[in-house]
Design a protein around this motif. Structure first.
Motif, PDB file in Angstrom:
ATOM      1  N   HIS A   1      -8.606  -3.263  -2.993  1.00  0.00           N
ATOM      2  CA  HIS A   1      -7.482  -2.338  -3.106  1.00  0.00           C
ATOM      3  C   HIS A   1      -6.207  -3.008  -3.595  1.00  0.00           C
ATOM      4  O   HIS A   1      -5.305  -2.326  -4.091  1.00  0.00           O
ATOM      5  CB  HIS A   1      -7.205  -1.667  -1.768  1.00  0.00           C
ATOM      6  CG  HIS A   1      -8.126  -0.533  -1.446  1.00  0.00           C
ATOM      7  ND1 HIS A   1      -8.290   0.551  -2.282  1.00  0.00           N
ATOM      8  CD2 HIS A   1      -8.925  -0.293  -0.367  1.00  0.00           C
ATOM      9  CE1 HIS A   1      -9.145   1.402  -1.738  1.00  0.00           C
ATOM     10  NE2 HIS A   1      -9.553   0.910  -0.591  1.00  0.00           N
ATOM     11  N   GLN A   2      -6.100  -4.316  -3.486  1.00  0.00           N
ATOM     12  CA  GLN A   2      -4.858  -4.999  -3.842  1.00  0.00           C
ATOM     13  C   GLN A   2      -4.962  -5.616  -5.230  1.00  0.00           C
ATOM     14  O   GLN A   2      -5.973  -6.216  -5.578  1.00  0.00           O
ATOM     15  CB  GLN A   2      -4.538  -6.053  -2.783  1.00  0.00           C
ATOM     16  CG  GLN A   2      -4.263  -5.411  -1.428  1.00  0.00           C
ATOM     17  CD  GLN A   2      -4.017  -6.414  -0.351  1.00  0.00           C
ATOM     18  OE1 GLN A   2      -3.054  -7.182  -0.403  1.00  0.00           O
ATOM     19  NE2 GLN A   2      -4.888  -6.442   0.652  1.00  0.00           N
ATOM     20  N   LEU A   3      -3.899  -5.449  -6.002  1.00  0.00           N
ATOM     21  CA  LEU A   3      -3.919  -5.843  -7.405  1.00  0.00           C
ATOM     22  C   LEU A   3      -3.252  -7.191  -7.660  1.00  0.00           C
ATOM     23  O   LEU A   3      -3.404  -7.748  -8.738  1.00  0.00           O
ATOM     24  CB  LEU A   3      -3.238  -4.759  -8.250  1.00  0.00           C
ATOM     25  CG  LEU A   3      -3.938  -3.400  -8.206  1.00  0.00           C
ATOM     26  CD1 LEU A   3      -3.104  -2.342  -8.933  1.00  0.00           C
ATOM     27  CD2 LEU A   3      -5.323  -3.481  -8.809  1.00  0.00           C
ATOM     28  N   HIS A   4      -2.492  -7.681  -6.721  1.00  0.00           N
ATOM     29  CA  HIS A   4      -1.860  -8.996  -6.828  1.00  0.00           C
ATOM     30  C   HIS A   4      -1.017  -9.120  -8.097  1.00  0.00           C
ATOM     31  O   HIS A   4      -1.057 -10.134  -8.798  1.00  0.00           O
ATOM     32  CB  HIS A   4      -2.917 -10.107  -6.779  1.00  0.00           C
ATOM     33  CG  HIS A   4      -3.790 -10.035  -5.560  1.00  0.00           C
ATOM     34  ND1 HIS A   4      -3.341 -10.301  -4.282  1.00  0.00           N
ATOM     35  CD2 HIS A   4      -5.108  -9.685  -5.428  1.00  0.00           C
ATOM     36  CE1 HIS A   4      -4.326 -10.140  -3.425  1.00  0.00           C
ATOM     37  NE2 HIS A   4      -5.398  -9.762  -4.079  1.00  0.00           N
ATOM     38  N   HIS A   5      -0.257  -8.084  -8.384  1.00  0.00           N
ATOM     39  CA  HIS A   5       0.638  -8.137  -9.535  1.00  0.00           C
ATOM     40  C   HIS A   5       1.781  -9.127  -9.282  1.00  0.00           C
ATOM     41  O   HIS A   5       2.280  -9.233  -8.148  1.00  0.00           O
ATOM     42  CB  HIS A   5       1.238  -6.757  -9.804  1.00  0.00           C
ATOM     43  CG  HIS A   5       0.285  -5.799 -10.437  1.00  0.00           C
ATOM     44  ND1 HIS A   5       0.468  -4.430 -10.438  1.00  0.00           N
ATOM     45  CD2 HIS A   5      -0.879  -5.996 -11.100  1.00  0.00           C
ATOM     46  CE1 HIS A   5      -0.515  -3.840 -11.069  1.00  0.00           C
ATOM     47  NE2 HIS A   5      -1.356  -4.766 -11.475  1.00  0.00           N
ATOM     48  N   GLU A   6       2.186  -9.803 -10.323  1.00  0.00           N
ATOM     49  CA  GLU A   6       3.359 -10.665 -10.235  1.00  0.00           C
ATOM     50  C   GLU A   6       4.595  -9.792 -10.051  1.00  0.00           C
ATOM     51  O   GLU A   6       4.764  -8.772 -10.738  1.00  0.00           O
ATOM     52  CB  GLU A   6       3.501 -11.511 -11.502  1.00  0.00           C
ATOM     53  CG  GLU A   6       4.701 -12.428 -11.488  1.00  0.00           C
ATOM     54  CD  GLU A   6       4.873 -13.185 -12.792  1.00  0.00           C
ATOM     55  OE1 GLU A   6       5.822 -13.992 -12.880  1.00  0.00           O
ATOM     56  OE2 GLU A   6       4.068 -12.959 -13.728  1.00  0.00           O
TER      57      GLU A   6
ATOM     58  N   ARG B   1     -11.530   7.877  -3.490  1.00  0.00           N
ATOM     59  CA  ARG B   1     -10.632   8.547  -4.426  1.00  0.00           C
ATOM     60  C   ARG B   1     -10.445   7.723  -5.699  1.00  0.00           C
ATOM     61  O   ARG B   1     -10.356   8.281  -6.796  1.00  0.00           O
ATOM     62  CB  ARG B   1      -9.292   8.831  -3.745  1.00  0.00           C
ATOM     63  CG  ARG B   1      -9.406   9.988  -2.735  1.00  0.00           C
ATOM     64  CD  ARG B   1      -8.259   9.983  -1.724  1.00  0.00           C
ATOM     65  NE  ARG B   1      -8.333  11.137  -0.832  1.00  0.00           N
ATOM     66  CZ  ARG B   1      -9.156  11.252   0.206  1.00  0.00           C
ATOM     67  NH1 ARG B   1      -9.996  10.261   0.489  1.00  0.00           N
ATOM     68  NH2 ARG B   1      -9.146  12.332   0.954  1.00  0.00           N
ATOM     69  N   VAL B   2     -10.392   6.403  -5.566  1.00  0.00           N
ATOM     70  CA  VAL B   2     -10.318   5.537  -6.748  1.00  0.00           C
ATOM     71  C   VAL B   2     -11.497   5.802  -7.671  1.00  0.00           C
ATOM     72  O   VAL B   2     -11.356   5.838  -8.905  1.00  0.00           O
ATOM     73  CB  VAL B   2     -10.276   4.052  -6.325  1.00  0.00           C
ATOM     74  CG1 VAL B   2     -10.559   3.132  -7.516  1.00  0.00           C
ATOM     75  CG2 VAL B   2      -8.924   3.707  -5.713  1.00  0.00           C
TER      76      VAL B   2
ATOM     77  N   ALA C   1      -9.650   5.572 -14.789  1.00  0.00           N
ATOM     78  CA  ALA C   1     -10.839   4.902 -14.266  1.00  0.00           C
ATOM     79  C   ALA C   1     -10.590   3.407 -14.158  1.00  0.00           C
ATOM     80  O   ALA C   1      -9.851   2.821 -14.965  1.00  0.00           O
ATOM     81  CB  ALA C   1     -12.031   5.171 -15.177  1.00  0.00           C
ATOM     82  N   GLN C   2     -11.208   2.788 -13.165  1.00  0.00           N
ATOM     83  CA  GLN C   2     -11.109   1.349 -12.967  1.00  0.00           C
ATOM     84  C   GLN C   2     -12.490   0.781 -12.645  1.00  0.00           C
ATOM     85  O   GLN C   2     -13.326   1.460 -12.058  1.00  0.00           O
ATOM     86  CB  GLN C   2     -10.150   1.033 -11.807  1.00  0.00           C
ATOM     87  CG  GLN C   2      -8.730   1.542 -12.046  1.00  0.00           C
ATOM     88  CD  GLN C   2      -7.835   1.245 -10.862  1.00  0.00           C
ATOM     89  OE1 GLN C   2      -7.245   0.170 -10.756  1.00  0.00           O
ATOM     90  NE2 GLN C   2      -7.734   2.193  -9.960  1.00  0.00           N
ATOM     91  N   ASP C   3     -12.697  -0.452 -13.037  1.00  0.00           N
ATOM     92  CA  ASP C   3     -13.957  -1.105 -12.727  1.00  0.00           C
ATOM     93  C   ASP C   3     -14.060  -1.379 -11.224  1.00  0.00           C
ATOM     94  O   ASP C   3     -13.078  -1.758 -10.584  1.00  0.00           O
ATOM     95  CB  ASP C   3     -14.070  -2.426 -13.481  1.00  0.00           C
ATOM     96  CG  ASP C   3     -14.219  -2.223 -14.983  1.00  0.00           C
ATOM     97  OD1 ASP C   3     -14.725  -1.151 -15.387  1.00  0.00           O
ATOM     98  OD2 ASP C   3     -13.826  -3.123 -15.747  1.00  0.00           O
ATOM     99  N   VAL C   4     -15.241  -1.169 -10.684  1.00  0.00           N
ATOM    100  CA  VAL C   4     -15.495  -1.456  -9.274  1.00  0.00           C
ATOM    101  C   VAL C   4     -16.549  -2.556  -9.201  1.00  0.00           C
ATOM    102  O   VAL C   4     -17.703  -2.339  -9.586  1.00  0.00           O
ATOM    103  CB  VAL C   4     -15.984  -0.205  -8.522  1.00  0.00           C
ATOM    104  CG1 VAL C   4     -16.235  -0.540  -7.052  1.00  0.00           C
ATOM    105  CG2 VAL C   4     -14.987   0.934  -8.657  1.00  0.00           C
TER     106      VAL C   4
END
Length: 219
Positions: A20-25, A181-182, A193-196
Motif C-alpha cells: 500500500h505504501q509508495l515511498h515517494h520522495e 479497491r485498488v 490500474a496498478q501492477d500487483v
C-alpha cells in the motif's frame, strides 16, 4: 473479544502493508490534500510537513461518515482542521472540504475547493493513512489527471501503527478492503490500474480466506 492474529497473519499483513505504501520522495508541491479517515494522526503529520515547507496551502477533506462519526461527530475535516491549527498551521493555510464520503469525493470535491479559493495546483501532496497511499494515488491519477500527485504518510511500521489505531484485526480488515479497491476500481473507472506483485496477491488471498473481509465490497 479481540481477534488474535497468527504468525502467518502478521507476515501476510506486513506484505499487504508494504504494498500500500509508495515511498515517494518528499519534495515541495503546489498544495496538499489531507484525506480524512479514522486516524487523526494524519492531521498532525500534515502539520509537520507544512512546517517543513513542503506546501503553502492544504485542503482537509472528509465529511460525516458512519464508520467514523463516533470519534469525529462534526465530520472528519472539521476535527482534522482543529488538530492542524493546534499544531501551528495558520488558519489561512487550511481550506475545508466537509462533504467527502469516499476517496473519489476527496479528490473531486477538494479540486473544487481549491478552484474556489483561486488555487490551481500543478503538483499535489496526498497525505493519508499509510495503507491508503496507493488507492489515493490511483484515484487522483484518474479523477484529476492534470495534477502531478505524490503520496505521504507517517513513517511507522505496522506493529507500532496498530498500537495507536488498532485493534490489529480491524486494521488488517481495512487494509484488505483498500487492496480490493485498488484491484477492482480501475474497471469501474474510479482509479488507474496498478501492477500487483504475486507476493502481495498471495498474502491478500490468504488473509481473505482467513476471514479478514469486513471492509470488502459487497456484491
Amino acid at each position: 473479544m479481540e481477534r488474535e492474529l497468527t504468525t502467518q497473519d502478521w507476515a501476510d499483513a506486513e506484505v499487504v502493508w508494504d504494498f500500500h505504501q509508495l515511498h515517494h520522495e518528499l519534495v515541495p508541491c503546489s498544495a496538499a490534500l489531507v484525506l480524512g479517515g479514522n486516524d487523526i494522526g494524519v492531521a498532525s503529520f500534515a502539520a509537520d510537513l507544512y512546517h517543513r515547507s513542503l506546501f503553502p496551502v492544504m485542503v482537509v477533506s472528509g465529511g460525516k461518515n458512519p464508520a467514523t462519526e463516533k470519534i469525529f461527530p462534526r465530520g472528519e475535516a472539521e476535527h482534522f482542521r482543529e488538530v492542524a491549527l493546534a499544531c501551528g498551521v495558520p488558519d489561512e493555510a487550511i481550506l475545508l472540504e466537509p462533504n467527502a464520503r469516499n476517496t473519489g469525493d476527496n479528490i473531486v470535491l477538494s479540486r473544487e475547493v481549491f478552484a474556489a479559493a483561486g488555487v490551481r495546483p500543478t503538483s499535489l501532496l496526498l497525505i493519508a493513512m499509510p495503507y491508503m497511499e496507493r488507492r489515493a494515488y490511483a484515484t487522483c491519477r484518474r479523477q484529476w489527471p492534470e495534477v502531478d500527485p505524490r503520496c505521504a504518510s507517517a513513517p511507522v511500521v505496522l506493529s507500532e501503527y496498530v498500537k495507536t489505531i488498532g485493534p490489529a484485526a480491524e486494521v488488517v480488515d481495512m487494509m484488505i478492503g483498500d487492496m480490493e479497491r485498488v484491484m477492482r476500481y480501475p474497471e469501474l473507472r474510479f482509479a488507474i490500474a496498478q501492477d500487483v506483485p504475486e507476493a502481495a496477491l498471495a498474502a491478500y488471498s490468504r488473509l481473505v480466506e482467513r476471514g479478514f473481509t469486513s471492509r470488502m465490497l459487497r456484491a
